[in-house]
Design an enzyme around this catalytic site. Structure first.
Site, PDB file in Angstrom:
ATOM      1  N   LYS A  18      92.785 -20.102  29.435  1.00 13.41           N
ATOM      2  CA  LYS A  18      93.468 -19.676  30.667  1.00 13.41           C
ATOM      3  C   LYS A  18      93.579 -18.154  30.631  1.00 13.41           C
ATOM      4  CE  LYS A  18      97.447 -18.640  32.294  1.00 13.41           C
ATOM      5  NZ  LYS A  18      96.984 -17.655  33.278  1.00 13.41           N
ATOM      6  N   GLY A  51     100.372 -12.141  24.838  1.00 11.55           N
ATOM      7  CA  GLY A  51     101.106 -11.743  26.042  1.00 11.55           C
ATOM      8  C   GLY A  51     102.443 -11.149  25.657  1.00 11.55           C
ATOM      9  N   SER A  52     103.367 -11.200  26.571  1.00 11.44           N
ATOM     10  CA  SER A  52     104.671 -10.566  26.347  1.00 11.44           C
ATOM     11  C   SER A  52     105.501 -11.392  25.362  1.00 11.44           C
ATOM     12  CB  SER A  52     105.415 -10.451  27.669  1.00 11.44           C
ATOM     13  OG  SER A  52     105.600 -11.743  28.213  1.00 11.44           O
ATOM     14  N   VAL A 107     107.456 -14.338  27.196  1.00  8.68           N
ATOM     15  CA  VAL A 107     106.677 -15.557  27.458  1.00  8.68           C
ATOM     16  C   VAL A 107     106.259 -16.195  26.133  1.00  8.68           C
ATOM     17  CG1 VAL A 107     104.610 -16.511  28.549  1.00  8.68           C
ATOM     18  CG2 VAL A 107     105.909 -14.742  29.725  1.00  8.68           C
ATOM     19  N   GLY A 108     105.960 -15.380  25.131  1.00  8.01           N
ATOM     20  CA  GLY A 108     105.586 -15.910  23.815  1.00  8.01           C
ATOM     21  C   GLY A 108     106.678 -16.795  23.225  1.00  8.01           C
ATOM     22  N   GLU A 120     100.408 -13.315  19.669  1.00  7.17           N
ATOM     23  CA  GLU A 120     100.193 -11.856  19.632  1.00  7.17           C
ATOM     24  C   GLU A 120     101.011 -11.278  20.775  1.00  7.17           C
ATOM     25  OE1 GLU A 120      98.469 -10.035  17.516  1.00  7.17           O
ATOM     26  OE2 GLU A 120      97.685 -11.717  16.379  1.00  7.17           O
ATOM     27  N   CYS A 155      99.292  -3.108  23.734  1.00  2.83           N
ATOM     28  CA  CYS A 155     100.369  -3.663  22.906  1.00  2.83           C
ATOM     29  C   CYS A 155     100.739  -2.724  21.767  1.00  2.83           C
ATOM     30  CB  CYS A 155      99.955  -5.020  22.367  1.00  2.83           C
ATOM     31  SG  CYS A 155      98.343  -4.991  21.574  1.00  2.83           S
ATOM     32  N   GLU A 215     109.740  -2.173  25.676  1.00  2.00           N
ATOM     33  CA  GLU A 215     108.318  -1.966  25.944  1.00  2.00           C
ATOM     34  C   GLU A 215     108.158  -1.608  27.417  1.00  2.00           C
ATOM     35  OE1 GLU A 215     105.592  -5.377  25.967  1.00  2.00           O
ATOM     36  OE2 GLU A 215     104.224  -4.221  24.715  1.00  2.00           O
TER      37      GLU A 215
HETATM   38  P1  NAD Z   1     102.482 -12.233  30.107  1.00  3.94           P
HETATM   39  O1  NAD Z   1     103.257 -12.738  28.962  1.00  3.94           O
HETATM   40  O2  NAD Z   1     103.169 -12.088  31.408  1.00  3.94           O
HETATM   41  O3  NAD Z   1     101.209 -13.163  30.393  1.00  3.94           O
HETATM   42  C1  NAD Z   1     100.245 -13.447  29.400  1.00  3.94           C
HETATM   43  C2  NAD Z   1      99.528 -14.733  29.754  1.00  3.94           C
HETATM   44  O4  NAD Z   1     100.483 -15.790  29.711  1.00  3.94           O
HETATM   45  C3  NAD Z   1      98.938 -14.753  31.163  1.00  3.94           C
HETATM   46  O5  NAD Z   1      97.729 -15.457  31.161  1.00  3.94           O
HETATM   47  C4  NAD Z   1      99.990 -15.537  31.950  1.00  3.94           C
HETATM   48  O6  NAD Z   1      99.482 -16.195  33.095  1.00  3.94           O
HETATM   49  C5  NAD Z   1     100.436 -16.538  30.907  1.00  3.94           C
HETATM   50  N1  NAD Z   1     101.753 -17.131  31.161  1.00  3.94           N
HETATM   51  C6  NAD Z   1     102.755 -16.663  31.936  1.00  3.94           C
HETATM   52  N2  NAD Z   1     103.794 -17.535  31.946  1.00  3.94           N
HETATM   53  C7  NAD Z   1     103.437 -18.557  31.133  1.00  3.94           C
HETATM   54  C8  NAD Z   1     104.079 -19.763  30.731  1.00  3.94           C
HETATM   55  N3  NAD Z   1     105.283 -20.100  31.184  1.00  3.94           N
HETATM   56  N4  NAD Z   1     103.437 -20.583  29.871  1.00  3.94           N
HETATM   57  C9  NAD Z   1     102.214 -20.254  29.389  1.00  3.94           C
HETATM   58  N5  NAD Z   1     101.538 -19.135  29.759  1.00  3.94           N
HETATM   59  C10 NAD Z   1     102.150 -18.300  30.624  1.00  3.94           C
HETATM   60  O7  NAD Z   1     101.833 -10.840  29.625  1.00  3.94           O
HETATM   61  P2  NAD Z   1     100.960  -9.841  30.465  1.00  3.94           P
HETATM   62  O8  NAD Z   1     101.837  -9.112  31.414  1.00  3.94           O
HETATM   63  O9  NAD Z   1      99.755 -10.543  31.008  1.00  3.94           O
HETATM   64  O10 NAD Z   1     100.437  -8.866  29.302  1.00  3.94           O
HETATM   65  C11 NAD Z   1     101.173  -7.819  28.806  1.00  3.94           C
HETATM   66  C12 NAD Z   1     101.878  -8.199  27.513  1.00  3.94           C
HETATM   67  O11 NAD Z   1     100.931  -8.666  26.545  1.00  3.94           O
HETATM   68  C13 NAD Z   1     102.570  -7.025  26.853  1.00  3.94           C
HETATM   69  O12 NAD Z   1     103.841  -7.401  26.398  1.00  3.94           O
HETATM   70  C14 NAD Z   1     101.648  -6.679  25.680  1.00  3.94           C
HETATM   71  O13 NAD Z   1     102.287  -6.002  24.625  1.00  3.94           O
HETATM   72  C15 NAD Z   1     101.157  -8.024  25.293  1.00  3.94           C
HETATM   73  N6  NAD Z   1      99.899  -7.929  24.537  1.00  3.94           N
HETATM   74  C16 NAD Z   1      99.917  -8.160  23.192  1.00  3.94           C
HETATM   75  C17 NAD Z   1      98.747  -8.021  22.452  1.00  3.94           C
HETATM   76  C18 NAD Z   1      98.732  -8.254  20.964  1.00  3.94           C
HETATM   77  O14 NAD Z   1      97.652  -8.376  20.400  1.00  3.94           O
HETATM   78  N7  NAD Z   1      99.853  -8.306  20.282  1.00  3.94           N
HETATM   79  C19 NAD Z   1      97.549  -7.671  23.094  1.00  3.94           C
HETATM   80  C20 NAD Z   1      97.574  -7.456  24.462  1.00  3.94           C
HETATM   81  C21 NAD Z   1      98.758  -7.595  25.183  1.00  3.94           C
END
Ligand code: NAD
Length: 494
Positions: free
Chosen positions: A175, A228-229, A232-233, A250, A284, A385
């Site tokens: 996804k 992701g964030s 959400v993680g 991550e 990130c 962040e």
């Molecule tokens: P996000 O957490 O909003 O979304 C990430 C993904 O999760 C998207 O595909 C989104 O559709 C999905 N998502 C959203 N809600 C969900 C749910 N309830 N259940 C499952 N999946 C869901 O993050 P973003 O705004 O897309 O990306 C930015 C964030 O990602 C920042 O916090 C950044 O630091 C982090 N990031 C971390 C790394 C790493 O390697 N540590 C790398 C890149 C980005």
């Protein structure tokens, strides 16, 4: 021309009537339309991945050398289609085209490295458990992996998972972010051309609420690999806990660059600058805090401000641009709110701090490189962040204090240390609570080096051998040699 995509399931397009529109963050044009999927479509993707995994003569049972061949062919095809992939990545994510090209090249390198690992998945034979026994410790693929990735580096975040999962013998349902799904779908088509069996790579697009949540509770998925964030993680981890689904996370970061007076200050200015503006600060491991020794702070910040003024903003296809637009309006407004709050809380704005209103940037989400100094630990800018081109500058006077300040955050993804003193570099590196430490450089990356977070920046590692092992389960097999003596002799008939 608007790109219109369905879902990619079991080696073909599956029509899905509802659509999500992706508009350009640079000028508002409609760029792409993605399927707005629900749990029923997801279920088709999971069924395809399950069949590809569970059927004995398919993906997990291929010799590693054959999986490697498929991966290598995919890397070749990605390189051959680099320009198309780069353009899609550049337009949808808003990043300058030269950085999008670098990302495509990096994705191909990740795949080639993972292909090499597919040849040598480690195992052990244990021969000291008794004369008539042999132990085998094998690494088996985890199964069907649900891969959820963000929008900031759509291809790299995808392949840091996908390439290693495939090398390990897993099958996948991906996804991508609803904002940047184009390249994941294009890659799925290339994977078919590369000879991957149908069902090994499935892409189901849609929102986190509709598709992401359904993935984390789907009984057919064995592992979720999420980038992701942190917010959400945590939600993903809680949902996976219900079924003890394996999970890799991550997450976000709040990295610091620590600059000591004995550093090569020109190199340090360069590294700090790159660290806070790369990918418009949407990174990130962005070096979002500068901790600079009080003795050199004034001169260092002046140089940084001077170099920041020369950063070139540009539309995504502008070959000379250093920075493009932020990902979308509401994200930009969040970044501008952080900027306003920092001023209110007493930080001093040294440069930038506004959305660009002049053509050709007036229809997009362009924010200038922004530096605040006099930032203290009680300010939100020190902790939160921001995910934009905003740097927080704080001074220190002693080495211990610098390390304490760097660690004064819930995150732990990366940090940088700038010094010519090897003792000091190692002292800091050992005490910094982050998965990566850069010494006299910033944002270096290598496929061989594991990447991941301490604390709230995540769980597990990507890249390197660790990145492969994340997608395996350890199995112990006890083998009895010769005749086995009964354990319960009195139960044996005389
Ligand atoms: P996000 O957490 O909003 O979304 C990430 C993904 O999760 C998207 O595909 C989104 O559709 C999905 N998502 C959203 N809600 C969900 C749910 N309830 N259940 C499952 N999946 C869901 O993050 P973003 O705004 O897309 O990306 C930015 C964030 O990602 C920042 O916090 C950044 O630091 C982090 N990031 C971390 C790394 C790493 O390697 N540590 C790398 C890149 C980005």
């Amino acid at each position: 021309m608007v790109r219109d995509y369905d879902n990619w399931i079991d080696g073909c397009w599956i029509e899905t009537p509802r659509r999500l529109d992706r508009f350009s963050p640079a000028d508002g044009r409609l760029l792409s339309r993605f399927a707005d999927s629900d749990c029923e479509v997801l279920d088709l993707g999971v069924k395809a991945a399950r069949a590809a995994f569970d059927h004995r003569d398919r993906w997990p049972y291929l010799p590693g050398s054959q999986r490697a061949q498929h991966l290598t062919r995919l890397a070749d095809l990605i390189v051959a289609h680099s320009e198309k992939l780069s353009e899609i990545e550049s337009e949808e994510a808003g990043k300058p085209i030269r950085f999008a090209r670098a990302e495509v090249a990096w994705a191909a390198e990740l795949i080639r490295y993972a292909a090499a690992l597919a040849w040598q998945i480690p195992g052990d034979a244990v021969s000291n458990i008794g004369e008539a026994a042999l132990g085998l410790v094998t690494r088996e693929p985890r199964g069907v992996v649900g891969i959820i990735v963000p929008w900031n580096f759509p291809l790299v975040t995808l392949f840091q998972k996908l390439a290693f999962a495939l090398a390990a013998g897993c099958t996948t349902v991906i996804k991508p972010s609803e904002l940047t799904s184009g390249t994941a779908l294009e890659v799925a088509i290339l994977a078919k051309q590369a000879g991957f069996p149908d069902g090994v790579i499935n892409v189901v697009t849609g929102t986190g609420v509709n598709v992401g949540d359904a993935m984390t509770s789907h009984p057919g998925i064995d592992m979720i690999s999420f980038t992701g964030s942190t917010a959400v993680g945590k939600h993903v981890a809680r949902r996976c806990a219900d079924s003890i689904k394996r999970v890799g996370l991550e997450l976000g970061g709040k990295a610091a660059n620590i600059v000591f007076p004995d550093a090569d200050l020109d190199a340090a200015v360069d590294g700090v600058l790159l660290g806070y503006i790369l990918n418009q600060g949407q990174e990130c491991v962005q070096g979002t805090r500068l901790l600079v020794h009080a003795d050199i702070a004034k001169q260092f910040v002046e140089q940084l401000v001077d170099r920041s003024k020369r950063i070139r903003l540009g539309l995504p296809m502008d070959e000379s641009a250093d920075m493009g637009p932020l990902i979308h309006d509401s994200h930009m407004n969040g970044v501008l709110n952080h900027i306003r709050r920092a001023s209110t809380e007493g930080a001093r704005l040294a440069i930038g701090g506004y959305q660009v209103a002049d053509p050709p940037f007036d229809r997009g989400c362009f924010v200038t490189p922004t530096v605040f100094d006099h930032v203290t630990t009680d300010m939100a800018l020190f902790r939160d962040e921001v995910f934009g081109p905003v740097l927080a500058v704080t001074t220190f006077s002693a080495d211990d204090e610098a390390v304490t300040l760097a660690n004064y955050t819930g995150y732990g993804l990366g940090n940088g240390v700038w010094t010519k003193d090897i003792d000091r570099a190692v002292f800091c590196s050992r005490r910094l609570k982050s998965g990566t430490v850069y010494v006299n450089t910033y944002l270096e990356t290598s496929v061989q080096m594991p990447f991941g977070g301490f604390k709230e920046s995540g769980m597990g590692r990507e890249n390197g051998m660790d990145g492969l092992l994340e997608f395996t389960e350890t199995k112990s097999t006890f083998i009895k040699l010769g005749n086995r003596l009964p354990a319960l002799p009195h139960t044996v008939a005389a």
